[in-house]
Each structure stands twice: as C-alpha cells, then as structure tokens.
Motif scaffolding. Structure first.
Motif, PDB file in Angstrom:
ATOM      1  N   GLY A 111      -7.306  -0.823  -4.456  1.00 43.86           N
ATOM      2  CA  GLY A 111      -7.131   0.242  -3.620  1.00 43.86           C
ATOM      3  C   GLY A 111      -6.703  -0.003  -2.422  1.00 43.86           C
ATOM      4  O   GLY A 111      -6.671  -1.096  -1.838  1.00 43.86           O
ATOM      5  N   GLY A 112      -6.251   1.314  -1.602  1.00 45.34           N
ATOM      6  CA  GLY A 112      -6.001   1.115  -0.275  1.00 45.34           C
ATOM      7  C   GLY A 112      -5.615   2.536   0.348  1.00 45.34           C
ATOM      8  O   GLY A 112      -5.682   3.316  -0.323  1.00 45.34           O
ATOM      9  N   ILE A 113      -5.564   2.420   1.639  1.00 43.46           N
ATOM     10  CA  ILE A 113      -5.300   3.562   2.344  1.00 43.46           C
ATOM     11  C   ILE A 113      -4.251   3.155   3.606  1.00 43.46           C
ATOM     12  O   ILE A 113      -4.457   2.050   4.063  1.00 43.46           O
ATOM     13  CB  ILE A 113      -6.595   4.069   3.130  1.00 43.46           C
ATOM     14  CG1 ILE A 113      -6.296   5.543   3.643  1.00 43.46           C
ATOM     15  CG2 ILE A 113      -7.445   3.211   4.073  1.00 43.46           C
ATOM     16  CD1 ILE A 113      -7.702   6.151   3.957  1.00 43.46           C
ATOM     17  N   TYR A 114      -3.263   4.085   4.160  1.00 48.11           N
ATOM     18  CA  TYR A 114      -2.727   3.892   5.300  1.00 48.11           C
ATOM     19  C   TYR A 114      -2.523   5.087   6.152  1.00 48.11           C
ATOM     20  O   TYR A 114      -3.170   6.055   5.876  1.00 48.11           O
ATOM     21  CB  TYR A 114      -1.190   3.166   4.817  1.00 48.11           C
ATOM     22  CG  TYR A 114      -0.245   4.558   4.518  1.00 48.11           C
ATOM     23  CD1 TYR A 114       0.594   4.899   5.447  1.00 48.11           C
ATOM     24  CD2 TYR A 114      -0.152   5.117   3.160  1.00 48.11           C
ATOM     25  CE1 TYR A 114       1.684   5.873   5.067  1.00 48.11           C
ATOM     26  CE2 TYR A 114       0.455   5.635   2.920  1.00 48.11           C
ATOM     27  CZ  TYR A 114       1.618   6.395   3.856  1.00 48.11           C
ATOM     28  OH  TYR A 114       2.407   7.356   3.429  1.00 48.11           O
TER      29      TYR A 114
ATOM     30  N   SER B 138      -9.855   3.723  -3.797  1.00 49.95           N
ATOM     31  CA  SER B 138      -9.390   4.359  -2.872  1.00 49.95           C
ATOM     32  C   SER B 138     -10.799   4.748  -1.655  1.00 49.95           C
ATOM     33  O   SER B 138     -10.785   4.835  -0.491  1.00 49.95           O
ATOM     34  CB  SER B 138      -8.551   5.530  -2.815  1.00 49.95           C
ATOM     35  OG  SER B 138      -9.483   6.628  -3.851  1.00 49.95           O
ATOM     36  N   THR B 139     -11.951   5.168  -2.607  1.00 53.35           N
ATOM     37  CA  THR B 139     -12.679   5.509  -1.828  1.00 53.35           C
ATOM     38  C   THR B 139     -13.311   4.497  -0.999  1.00 53.35           C
ATOM     39  O   THR B 139     -13.763   4.398   0.047  1.00 53.35           O
ATOM     40  CB  THR B 139     -14.001   6.014  -2.769  1.00 53.35           C
ATOM     41  OG1 THR B 139     -13.622   7.122  -3.579  1.00 53.35           O
ATOM     42  CG2 THR B 139     -15.278   6.222  -2.085  1.00 53.35           C
ATOM     43  N   ALA B 140     -13.507   3.131  -1.724  1.00 48.48           N
ATOM     44  CA  ALA B 140     -13.776   1.970  -0.991  1.00 48.48           C
ATOM     45  C   ALA B 140     -12.856   1.653   0.386  1.00 48.48           C
ATOM     46  O   ALA B 140     -13.665   1.332   1.289  1.00 48.48           O
ATOM     47  CB  ALA B 140     -13.955   0.771  -1.987  1.00 48.48           C
ATOM     48  N   ALA B 141     -11.692   1.843   0.120  1.00 46.28           N
ATOM     49  CA  ALA B 141     -10.938   1.696   1.278  1.00 46.28           C
ATOM     50  C   ALA B 141     -11.268   2.525   2.384  1.00 46.28           C
ATOM     51  O   ALA B 141     -11.461   2.367   3.792  1.00 46.28           O
ATOM     52  CB  ALA B 141      -9.124   1.874   0.989  1.00 46.28           C
ATOM     53  N   LEU B 142     -11.345   3.814   2.104  1.00 46.68           N
ATOM     54  CA  LEU B 142     -11.745   4.865   3.075  1.00 46.68           C
ATOM     55  C   LEU B 142     -13.024   4.694   3.794  1.00 46.68           C
ATOM     56  O   LEU B 142     -13.132   4.429   5.117  1.00 46.68           O
ATOM     57  CB  LEU B 142     -11.825   6.123   2.494  1.00 46.68           C
ATOM     58  CG  LEU B 142     -12.555   7.692   3.356  1.00 46.68           C
ATOM     59  CD1 LEU B 142     -11.334   7.705   4.655  1.00 46.68           C
ATOM     60  CD2 LEU B 142     -12.439   8.725   2.581  1.00 46.68           C
TER      61      LEU B 142
ATOM     62  N   ILE C  88       0.725  -1.056   0.006  1.00 48.95           N
ATOM     63  CA  ILE C  88       0.050   0.123   0.029  1.00 48.95           C
ATOM     64  C   ILE C  88       0.746   1.102  -0.111  1.00 48.95           C
ATOM     65  O   ILE C  88       0.474   2.255  -0.662  1.00 48.95           O
ATOM     66  CB  ILE C  88      -0.881  -0.133   1.103  1.00 48.95           C
ATOM     67  CG1 ILE C  88      -1.998  -1.223   1.083  1.00 48.95           C
ATOM     68  CG2 ILE C  88      -1.636   1.067   1.413  1.00 48.95           C
ATOM     69  CD1 ILE C  88      -2.955  -1.050   0.003  1.00 48.95           C
ATOM     70  N   ILE C  89       1.844   1.437   0.962  1.00 53.17           N
ATOM     71  CA  ILE C  89       2.828   2.847   0.947  1.00 53.17           C
ATOM     72  C   ILE C  89       3.560   2.730  -0.371  1.00 53.17           C
ATOM     73  O   ILE C  89       3.598   3.737  -0.732  1.00 53.17           O
ATOM     74  CB  ILE C  89       3.513   2.680   2.349  1.00 53.17           C
ATOM     75  CG1 ILE C  89       4.206   3.846   2.527  1.00 53.17           C
ATOM     76  CG2 ILE C  89       4.775   1.571   2.405  1.00 53.17           C
ATOM     77  CD1 ILE C  89       4.862   4.279   3.970  1.00 53.17           C
TER      78      ILE C  89
ATOM     79  N   GLY D 114      -4.936   9.757   8.765  1.00 53.14           N
ATOM     80  CA  GLY D 114      -4.666   9.057   7.652  1.00 53.14           C
ATOM     81  C   GLY D 114      -3.717   9.780   6.999  1.00 53.14           C
ATOM     82  O   GLY D 114      -3.095  10.999   7.211  1.00 53.14           O
ATOM     83  N   GLU D 115      -2.831   9.029   6.180  1.00 53.65           N
ATOM     84  CA  GLU D 115      -1.441   9.572   5.368  1.00 53.65           C
ATOM     85  C   GLU D 115      -1.831   9.781   3.834  1.00 53.65           C
ATOM     86  O   GLU D 115      -1.549  10.500   3.414  1.00 53.65           O
ATOM     87  CB  GLU D 115      -0.499   8.736   5.970  1.00 53.65           C
ATOM     88  CG  GLU D 115       0.204   9.176   7.043  1.00 53.65           C
ATOM     89  CD  GLU D 115       0.953  10.567   7.026  1.00 53.65           C
ATOM     90  OE1 GLU D 115       1.669  10.894   6.024  1.00 53.65           O
ATOM     91  OE2 GLU D 115       0.669  11.336   7.993  1.00 53.65           O
ATOM     92  N   SER D 116      -2.173   8.559   3.390  1.00 54.27           N
ATOM     93  CA  SER D 116      -2.416   8.535   1.729  1.00 54.27           C
ATOM     94  C   SER D 116      -3.269   7.356   1.303  1.00 54.27           C
ATOM     95  O   SER D 116      -3.439   6.175   2.242  1.00 54.27           O
ATOM     96  CB  SER D 116      -0.929   8.449   1.265  1.00 54.27           C
ATOM     97  OG  SER D 116      -1.042   8.585  -0.157  1.00 54.27           O
ATOM     98  N   MET D 117      -3.708   7.503   0.393  1.00 58.16           N
ATOM     99  CA  MET D 117      -4.554   6.410  -0.349  1.00 58.16           C
ATOM    100  C   MET D 117      -4.381   6.351  -1.807  1.00 58.16           C
ATOM    101  O   MET D 117      -3.909   7.418  -2.595  1.00 58.16           O
ATOM    102  CB  MET D 117      -6.014   6.419   0.095  1.00 58.16           C
ATOM    103  CG  MET D 117      -6.534   7.721  -0.393  1.00 58.16           C
ATOM    104  SD  MET D 117      -8.577   7.810   0.630  1.00 58.16           S
ATOM    105  CE  MET D 117      -8.907   9.317  -0.060  1.00 58.16           C
TER     106      MET D 117
END
Length: 248
Positions: free
Chosen positions: A152-155, A176-180, A101-102, A165-168
């Motif tokens: 997608g993803g977020i971390y 990314s919307t689904a991850a959020l 993810i990152i 939150g840092e980034s997605m």
C-alpha cells in the motif's frame, strides 16, 4: 448572460480566482487551463486549490466546499485492524518508491470509476515536484526485507507544515489505511496538524476524516503553508516504522 468560468493565462505565477460558488458549475470548480508547472501547482496548493480532470479535458482547478480533512491525531483504526497490524511484519518508509506509488494509484481499479484522473501528464508533473522535494510518498512494505513487495501507499504535496493528500492504494487489505496512519502519526509528532483529503468518501469518513467548511479550511491552512519548512526527501528522517506499533 451565461457565466464564463475563468481561464488561466500562460503566466504560472498568475493569481487564481478567489474561491466561491459559481451558479451553474459543479461545486468547487474554480478555473480552467494553465499548466502543471511546479510554480503553478505550489501556488495552487498554498491557496487550497488542486487540479482534477480526466484525459481529454483541459486542466480543471478545484476548491470544494466543504473540504474533507484529517486531523493527524484523528485517524481511526478499527480494533480488528489494530490486531492484524500487531501480528504483521509490515513496515512503512517514505520517498523510497514515489514513482511506483503514483503509478499504482493511477492504474488500480476504483469502484464507480471507469478511468483515472492521474493522467500521464499528472504523473510527470508530480514526479517533477517529488524531485524538487515538494511531493512525498509513504510506502508500506510486507516486511523490512530489501525485496519485500509493496502492500500500500499514499502520496501528496507538502507546503510548509501542511500535507495535501492526492491518492492512495492498497495491494493488500488495509495497505492504504496503514500508509495513511503511518503518515499521520509521523506528521503529528512534528506538529503538522492536518492532512487534506480533498473530497469525501464513505471510506475516508469511516477512517476519521471530517467535513470542514471551505472558509474555515482556508483560514486553517493559511499559517501552515507559510511555515519555514525546507523541501527535500523524507527518507532518512522517516526511517523504517514497524507498523505493529500502530496496533497498540
């Protein structure tokens, strides 16, 4: 007399300057230097401060005013996107691919940006935080198959009952919307009220983020970061969430 921005010393536990506007400096820029050790990073997040800088710059520490924040019960999904989720086989998991993810967040092209602030140094620092159980990711996969690709993803960083939150990123439209949304819903069910999104963008505001004055943001997070929540991976507790449930 010109204003000198504070430089942090070598002690990772040293206090940060109090947030406030400094004439002649970009809004929110608070201090320069120091390091990205776990002690320094966690100390910063507890005070609503985060690092943000580019390759070749010293470490820059920020506390912008206003702050961009999601309420965990306030992420907005369009009717069209909800319909697409109801038909999808996407699933969300946590802490199963933090390094992926990152890395994807660091290299995905972003409109209006020539490079990335997620430098190799930053990636190494947050991977260390992740191994210590303080940094987490939510991954969205195309299906529940073991070899399903990431879409997608977020971390970000968890301190107490506050998620910063840092980034997605998205590898498919809406990833990314689904991850959020999956992250926010899971946190909401555990009485975590806020997700910090740092700096506003039209996309974040469209999804339901709100501007919060810095003073009110710092007051809001003060009790949350002190909550006695132990660090550790979220994988087992998060489980596998079929994202068609977000479409209801």
């Amino acid at each position: 007399m010109s204003l000198q921005i504070p430089w942090l010393d070598d002690d990772p536990g040293a206090p940060f300057p109090a947030p406030g506007r400094m004439p002649g400096l970009p809004d929110g820029l608070l201090a320069v230097g120091g390091d990205l050790s776990p002690t320094r990073l966690l100390n910063a997040y507890r005070q609503g401060i985060f690092p943000w800088y580019s390759e070749g710059q010293p470490i820059l520490w920020w506390s912008p005013d206003p702050r961009t924040v999601f309420r965990t019960d306030g992420v907005r999904l369009s009717s069209r996107f909800r319909r697409s989720l109801r038909r999808s086989g996407w699933v969300a998991r946590a802490d199963t691919a933090f390094d992926g993810i990152i890395e994807r967040c660091a290299r995905i092209p972003r409109r209006g940006q020539a490079g990335t602030w997620i430098t190799a140094e930053m990636q190494a620092a947050y991977l260390h935080l992740h191994r210590l159980g303080h940094a987490h990711s939510v991954e969205v996969y195309a299906s529940d198959a073991e070899d399903a690709p990431l879409v997608g993803g977020i971390y970000g960083v968890a301190v107490g009952r506050m998620f910063f939150g840092e980034s997605m990123f998205s590898a498919a439209s809406g990833g990314s919307t689904a991850a959020l949304a999956a992250l926010a819903g899971w946190l909401r069910d555990r009485c975590w009220p806020l997700v910090d999104a740092q700096v506003e963008s039209p996309h974040l505001l469209f999804l339901g983020a709100a501007r919060m004055p810095r003073e009110r943001f710092l007051e809001a997070i003060a009790p949350l970061v002190e909550a006695p929540v132990p660090p550790g991976p979220w994988t087992q507790e998060f489980g596998t969430i079929p994202l068609r449930t977000l479409g209801t």
